[in-house]
Design an enzyme around this catalytic site. Structure first.
Site, PDB file in Angstrom:
ATOM      1  N   HIS A  10     115.613 -73.823  43.335  1.00  0.00           N
ATOM      2  CA  HIS A  10     115.286 -72.511  43.894  1.00  0.00           C
ATOM      3  C   HIS A  10     115.403 -71.401  42.871  1.00  0.00           C
ATOM      4  O   HIS A  10     115.494 -70.238  43.239  1.00  0.00           O
ATOM      5  CB  HIS A  10     116.200 -72.210  45.087  1.00  0.00           C
ATOM      6  CG  HIS A  10     115.900 -73.031  46.296  1.00  0.00           C
ATOM      7  ND1 HIS A  10     116.268 -74.340  46.413  1.00  0.00           N
ATOM      8  CD2 HIS A  10     115.243 -72.724  47.442  1.00  0.00           C
ATOM      9  CE1 HIS A  10     115.848 -74.820  47.580  1.00  0.00           C
ATOM     10  NE2 HIS A  10     115.239 -73.862  48.226  1.00  0.00           N
ATOM     11  N   GLU A  52     102.812 -74.379  52.881  1.00  0.00           N
ATOM     12  CA  GLU A  52     102.385 -73.509  51.772  1.00  0.00           C
ATOM     13  C   GLU A  52     100.954 -73.759  51.325  1.00  0.00           C
ATOM     14  O   GLU A  52     100.186 -72.837  51.140  1.00  0.00           O
ATOM     15  CB  GLU A  52     103.303 -73.676  50.567  1.00  0.00           C
ATOM     16  CG  GLU A  52     104.536 -72.799  50.572  1.00  0.00           C
ATOM     17  CD  GLU A  52     105.595 -73.294  51.527  1.00  0.00           C
ATOM     18  OE1 GLU A  52     105.420 -74.403  52.058  1.00  0.00           O
ATOM     19  OE2 GLU A  52     106.585 -72.587  51.721  1.00  0.00           O
TER      20      GLU A  52
END
Lengths: 376, 393
Positions: free
Chosen positions: A175, A106
C-alpha cells in the site's frame, strides 16, 4: 460545503497533524521559523488556512458545479464521504447521478470511466490508492493515454485519475508504492503531483478542465496539513497551469528539486541550511509529465549544483530522469558536481515504525546530501 | 397464382436443401420481383427472459439488396486485405472478418446511426457498417495518410462518429462500452451502446466487472458475444467451463442467436436494443458465427480445426449465400442482378485498393502530432537529444 463540523477531524487527520508538527520540530533548531514560513507567508488580508483535503474538495465541488458533464466515481466516494474524506459532502450536494459509488472492480470502473469520457462526459476516476490502479493500468495506458494518438485526433479522452500515491504511515509494502515514474513514462498522459493546498486546488481544477487523461497523484500524509491560501487562490476560476514548476524558495548555492510531500522536507532542510550560510533554491515540480525542465535548468545555471528529492524508488525514478535531462541540456556545463538523487530506499516498504522511517528520505538525508554535493 | 409460386418456392427449397419456408406476397405481374416477403427465422435460446425475438420477419426487396451489398462489400474487402497482406503491403496484425458478415450487417440494421458501437480487433466489418468507406479502411491498413486514422492506427484502431474502434487489448473494450452506455443514460439521450466481444474474451474478469456494474446501474448496454468457436487457436470447449455464452451474464438476460442469418441477427438485435432502450437494463446476445480465415493473417487456421469443417460452413451456412438463396427462391431478385452488384463491388474495392496502394505515407512532420487534445504545441524528444520534434494537437 467542506466540513459540516470544522472542529471534528477523524483520527487519521489528528495523526497526520501530529506528524506534520513533529516534522516541523524535527526540522529542528527553530520550529517557529518553520511554522512562520508555512502559516504566515504573505500578508494578503483575506488569506485562510485550508487543508489539502479541503482544497481538493473545493476543487471538485467547484468543477462539478461549473460543468454538468463532470462526475466522480470510485470506491466509497459517495455515502462514505470518501475513504480519506476527500469527497466529503459532495454526494449530499450532487446526488447519485454525479457521485457514484462503485463495487471493488478497478479494471471495470476505470474502463467505464474511460468509456464515458470517450462519449462526452468528464469523469474523475478515484483510485482509493494508486496501488490499486495497477489492476486498472491497462485502461489508463492503452485505453486512455494512447487513444488520441491512435485515432489521429478523432477521439479525445478527457479524464482525471486521482487518489493518494506513495508512502503513508504503517500501511506496509503493498500500500505504499509511488507510481510517479510508472505513469510519467508514458506519452499521452499528463502526470501531476501537488504539494500544498494551493497546488492541490489549482492543479485539480486544471486537470478536470484539461481535455486529456491526467494522472493526479495526491499524498495521504498531506491531506490533513493546512496551508495558507491567498484570496486569489480561493477564486472559483483559480487554476495552475499543468507543465509549469514553481520556485518555492530562492537561493544561490544549490537547487533542490522535488514533488509532493518532499517539497516540504526540502523547505525544512533549506531553513536549517540557511543558518549555516547555505542558500537553497527549492523547486516544486508540480507536474512530472510534461516536465518543466527549463525551470530546473535555469536554476542550475545559477546555482551550479543539483539535488533531486523524491519518495519513490531510485531505479528509473523521477530523479533519474532529471539527471538524464540535465546531461542532455545546456545546464550540464554549469554543474560543479554530479547531480545527487535523494530517494526512497530500494526495498518494499516495511511495517515497523523505525524501519519505515528509515525507508524514506528524511530532512537530515537532504541536508547531508546538499553538503556532500557542495563538498562542505 | 399464389399456389404456383408456393409450388416453385417449395421446389427451390428442396433443391437447395434449405428450410426457407416462405409466405410469398405476389406483386402485380409475372415479370416484376416480389417487393416484400416474410421469412421464418430460427428460434433463439433464452436466458432470464419470458419471451424472445419473433419467429418470423419481413424483408423488402430493397432491404435485401442492401444487406447483400453490405455483406458482399465486407467479404470482398477482407479478401482484398488478405491479398495485400500476402504481398506485404499490409503489415503487422490483420484479423479478418469473412464469414461473420451477417453479424455486422444485421446489428447495424437494427440500431440507429446515433447509437454507439464498440468492438475488439476483428473490426473492419464494423468500421464499414458504421460509415467508414472501403477506401479509408484499406488505406489505413496500408498505412497511408488517406487512412481513417491517417495511417497512425492500423487495423485495430479505426474510429468514426459513434464508433469507438477497434481495440487491441482483449476484453478492454467491454468496460469501455459500459462506460459509453453510462454516458448515454447520464445524458438522457435514449441511445444505447452495442458492446462486442468474442468467445475468447468472454472469460476476461473485467467483462464480469462490467456486467455487474451495467446490471446494477441499469446501463443501456447491449453486450454481444460473437462466438466464432475459436479464441485464436483454442476452441470454446477447451477455453470455457460453460460455452453457453448467453448465460454467462448470470443475472443478466441473454439470447443465443444464429449469427449466420442476417435476418435473425436483425430481429434479435431489435429485440435486445428495445430491451435496453426501455430502461430494463443491459442484455447479452450470443451470435453463433464462424470465421473462414485463421485468427489473423499469420495463422493458417488449420492446425486447430479441419479444412472439412471450414468447407462445410462455406457450403452449407455461408451468410451471403443464405440471403441470396432466400431472395432468389422468393423471386425478390435475379441472378443477373446479384452479378451486377458483384461487379460494382469489385470495382469499388479495386478503386479503393488503387488508392490504398498509391497514396503517400503520412509525412514525417505528423510523427509526434496528436499526443494531446486541445493543447499548445509541445516539444517531443526524438531518438537522440538533438532530435527536438514538434507535437501539435
Amino acid at each position: 460545503m467542506t466540513s459540516q463540523n470544522p472542529t471534528f477531524y477523524p483520527a487519521e487527520d489528528r495523526v497526520k497533524m501530529a506528524a506534520s508538527l513533529r516534522c516541523f520540530l524535527r526540522s529542528g533548531k527553530n520550529a517557529v521559523s518553520a511554522l512562520r514560513r508555512q502559516a504566515f507567508h504573505g500578508s494578503a488580508p483575506a488569506a485562510v488556512q485550508v487543508t489539502v483535503r479541503d482544497a481538493l474538495n473545493q476543487a471538485m465541488d467547484e468543477e462539478l458545479e461549473r460543468d454538468e458533464r463532470v462526475f466522480l466515481l470510485g470506491e466509497e466516494v459517495a455515502q462514505y464521504d470518501g475513504a480519506y474524506k476527500v469527497s466529503r459532502g459532495l454526494w449530499k450536494k450532487y446526488g447519485d447521478k454525479r457521485i457514484i459509488d462503485t463495487p471493488i472492480s478497478e479494471m471495470g470502473f476505470a474502463g467505464i470511466a474511460v468509456g464515458s469520457a470517450m462519449a462526452g462526459l468528464r469523469p474523475i476516476c478515484e483510485f482509493m490508492t494508486f496501488n490499486f490502479s495497477m489492476q486498472a493500468i491497462d485502461q489508463v495506458i492503452n485505453s486512455a493515454a494512447k487513444t488520441y494518438y491512435m485515432s489521429a485526433g478523432l477521439q479525445a479522452v478527457p479524464i482525471v485519475f486521482r487518489g493518494p500515491n506513495g508512502s503513508s504511515a504503517g500501511v506496509a509494502a503493498q500500500h505504499s508504492q509511488c507510481f510517479a515514474a510508472w505513469y510519467s513514462h508514458c506519452p499521452g498522459l499528463k502526470v501531476v503531483s501537488p504539494w500544498n493546498s494551493e497546488d492541490a486546488k489549482g492543479l485539480l481544477k486544471a486537470a478536470i478542465r484539461d481535455d486529456n487523461p491526467v494522472v493526479f497523484l495526491e499524498n495521504e500524509l498531506m491531506y490533513g496539513v493546512a496551508f495558507e491560501m491567498s484570496e486569489e487562490t480561493q477564486s472559483k476560476d483559480f487554476t495552475i497551469p499543468i507543465g509549469k514548476a514553481k520556485i518555492e524558495r530562492q537561493g544561490n548555492h544549490v537547487t533542490l528539486v522535488s514533488h509532493s510531500r518532499y517539497v516540504g522536507h526540502c523547505l525544512d532542510a533549506a531553513a536549517v541550511l540557511a543558518k549555516e550560510g547555505i542558500e537553497c533554491e527549492v523547486i516544486n515540480m508540480r507536474t512530472i509529465r510534461p516536465m518543466d525542465v527549463e525551470t530546473i535548468e535555469t536554476s542550475v545555471m545559477k546555482t551550479n549544483h543539483l539535488v533531486t528529492v523524491e519518495g519513490g524508488w531510485p531505479q528509473f525514478g523521477v530523479g533519474a530522469e532529471i539527471c538524464a535531462r540535465i546531461m542532455e541540456g545546456p545546464a550540464f556545463n554549469y554543474l560543479d558536481s554530479p547531480v545527487t538523487r535523494v530517494t526512497g530506499v530500494d526495498i518494499p516498504m516495511p511495517y515497523a515504525k523505525i524501519l519505515e522511517d528509515h525507508s524514506v528520505p528524511q530532512i537530515k538525508d537532504i541536508i547531508f546530501s546538499v553538503k556532500k554535493t557542495l563538498n562542505v | 397464382m399464389t399456389s404456383v409460386w408456393r409450388f416453385v418456392s417449395n421446389a427451390l427449397c428442396r433443391i437447395t436443401g434449405r428450410k426457407v419456408g416462405s409466405t410469398v406476397v405476389v406483386s402485380n405481374s409475372l415479370n416484376e420481383f416480389t417487393t416484400r416477403a416474410s421469412f421464418d427465422i430460427k428460434k433463439c435460446d433464452l436466458h432470464g427472459l419470458e419471451a424472445g425475438p419473433p419467429l418470423k420477419t419481413e424483408l423488402s426487396r430493397d432491404e435485401g439488396l442492401r444487406f447483400y451489398r453490405t455483406m458482399q462489400v465486407m467479404r470482398r474487402m477482407e479478401l482484398k486485405a488478405d491479398q495485400l497482406y500476402k504481398q506485404k503491403i499490409i503489415r503487422g496484425f490483420c484479423h479478418l472478418y469473412d464469414g461473420q458478415e451477417a453479424c455486422a450487417a444485421g446489428v447495424e440494421a437494427a440500431i440507429d446511426p446515433s447509437d454507439h458501437l464498440i468492438t475488439a480487433y476483428r473490426a473492419h466489418g464494423y468500421t464499414y457498417t458504421r460509415g467508414v468507406s472501403v477506401r479509408e479502411i484499406l488505406a489505413e491498413l496500408t498505412g497511408r495518410r488517406g487512412g481513417v486514422a491517417k495511417g497512425k492506427g492500423g487495423s485495430m484502431h479505426m474510429y468514426a462518429p459513434n464508433f469507438y474502434g477497434g481495440n487491441g487489448i482483449v476484453g478492454a473494450q467491454v468496460p469501455l462500452g459500459a462506460g459509453i452506455a453510462l454516458a448515454c443514460k447520464y445524458q438522457g439521450n435514449n441511445q444505447i451502446c452495442v458492446t462486442l466481444y468474442g468467445d475468447g474474451a468472454a472469460n476476461q474478469g473485467q467483462i464480469f466487472e462490467a456486467f455487474n456494474m451495467a446490471a446494477l446501474w441499469k446501463l443501456p448496454c447491449l453486450f454481444i458475444c460473437e462466438n466464432n468457436k475459436y479464441g485464436m487457436g483454442t476452441s470454446v470447449e477447451r477455453a470455457s467451463a460453460s460455452t453457453d455464452y448467453y448465460k454467462r451474464g448470470h443475472f443478466m438476460p441473454g439470447i443465443r442467436v444464429d449469427g449466420m442469418d442476417v435476418l435473425c441477427v436483425r430481429e434479435a438485435t431489435k429485440f435486445a436494443a428495445d430491451h435496453c432502450r426501455t430502461g430494463k437494463g443491459p442484455i447479452i446476445m450470443e451470435l453463433q458465427t464462424y470465421r473462414y480465415h485463421g485468427h489473423s493473417m499469420s495463422d493458417p487456421g488449420v492446425s486447430y480445426r479441419t479444412r472439412e469443417e471450414i468447407q462445410e460452413v462455406r457450403s452449407k451456412n455461408d451468410p451471403i449465400s443464405l440471403l441470396k438463396e432466400r431472395m432468389l427462391s422468393s423471386n425478390m431478385a435475379s441472378v443477373e442482378e446479384f452479378k451486377e452488384i458483384d461487379i460494382e463491388i469489385r470495382k469499388e474495392v479495386e478503386d479503393a485498393t488503387q488508392f490504398a496502394t498509391s497514396d503517400s505515407e503520412p509525412p514525417l512532420e505528423e510523427l509526434c502530432n496528436h499526443i494531446f487534445s486541445n493543447n499548445p504545441p509541445l516539444q517531443v524528444r526524438g531518438t537522440h537529444p538533438w532530435a527536438k520534434l514538434k507535437s501539435s494537437s
